[in-house]
Design a protein around this motif. Sequence first.
Motif, short mmCIF file in Angstrom:
data_model
loop_
_atom_site.label_atom_id
_atom_site.label_comp_id
_atom_site.label_asym_id
_atom_site.label_seq_id
_atom_site.Cartn_x
_atom_site.Cartn_y
_atom_site.Cartn_z
N GLY A 42 0.81 -1.21 0.00
CA GLY A 42 0.00 0.00 0.00
C GLY A 42 0.85 1.26 0.00
N ALA A 47 -1.88 -0.97 -4.96
CA ALA A 47 -3.17 -1.23 -4.31
C ALA A 47 -3.79 -2.56 -4.69
N ARG A 51 -4.88 -5.38 -2.06
CA ARG A 51 -6.27 -5.84 -1.93
C ARG A 51 -6.38 -7.35 -2.00
N ARG A 52 -5.54 -7.99 -2.80
CA ARG A 52 -5.56 -9.47 -2.85
C ARG A 52 -5.18 -10.05 -1.49
N ALA A 54 -5.55 -8.48 1.34
CA ALA A 54 -6.65 -8.11 2.24
C ALA A 54 -7.77 -9.14 2.14
N ALA A 55 -8.07 -9.57 0.93
CA ALA A 55 -9.13 -10.58 0.74
C ALA A 55 -8.76 -11.88 1.46
N TRP A 75 -4.59 -2.16 5.84
CA TRP A 75 -5.32 -1.00 5.32
C TRP A 75 -4.63 0.32 5.66
N GLN A 78 -2.42 1.53 3.03
CA GLN A 78 -3.09 2.13 1.87
C GLN A 78 -3.65 3.50 2.22
N ASP A 80 -6.11 4.18 4.11
CA ASP A 80 -7.56 4.10 4.02
C ASP A 80 -8.12 4.10 5.44
N GLN A 83 -11.38 1.88 6.17
CA GLN A 83 -11.12 0.44 6.28
C GLN A 83 -10.27 0.13 7.50
#
Length: 86
Positions: A42, A47, A51-52, A54-55, A75, A78, A80, A83
């Motif tokens: 991040g 990103a 995110r992969r 994070a999933a 998060w 990033q 964010d 989140q």
Amino acid sequence: VPLSVAYQGAGRLREALEAARQAVTKSERMSFSLAQEGHVLGLLGEAAAARRLAAELEERLGRGLADAGELALLWAGQRDAAQTLD
């Protein structure tokens, strides 16, 4: 992971990413290592890759195999806030 954090603190983000990836491999994908890798991704602006991860962490969280703090770390990289605090 501590080596990744040290590199990150020194502003050496590419080296921090490499150290985090080594920690993921050596730890057999422990959640904290994944979170650190995602955090650094991040910070580097990668990103989609973050995110992969994070999933994956969210799926583990649902099974009780990860902790919300680990996901927040990812998060935060990033930048964010929504989140991170969710």
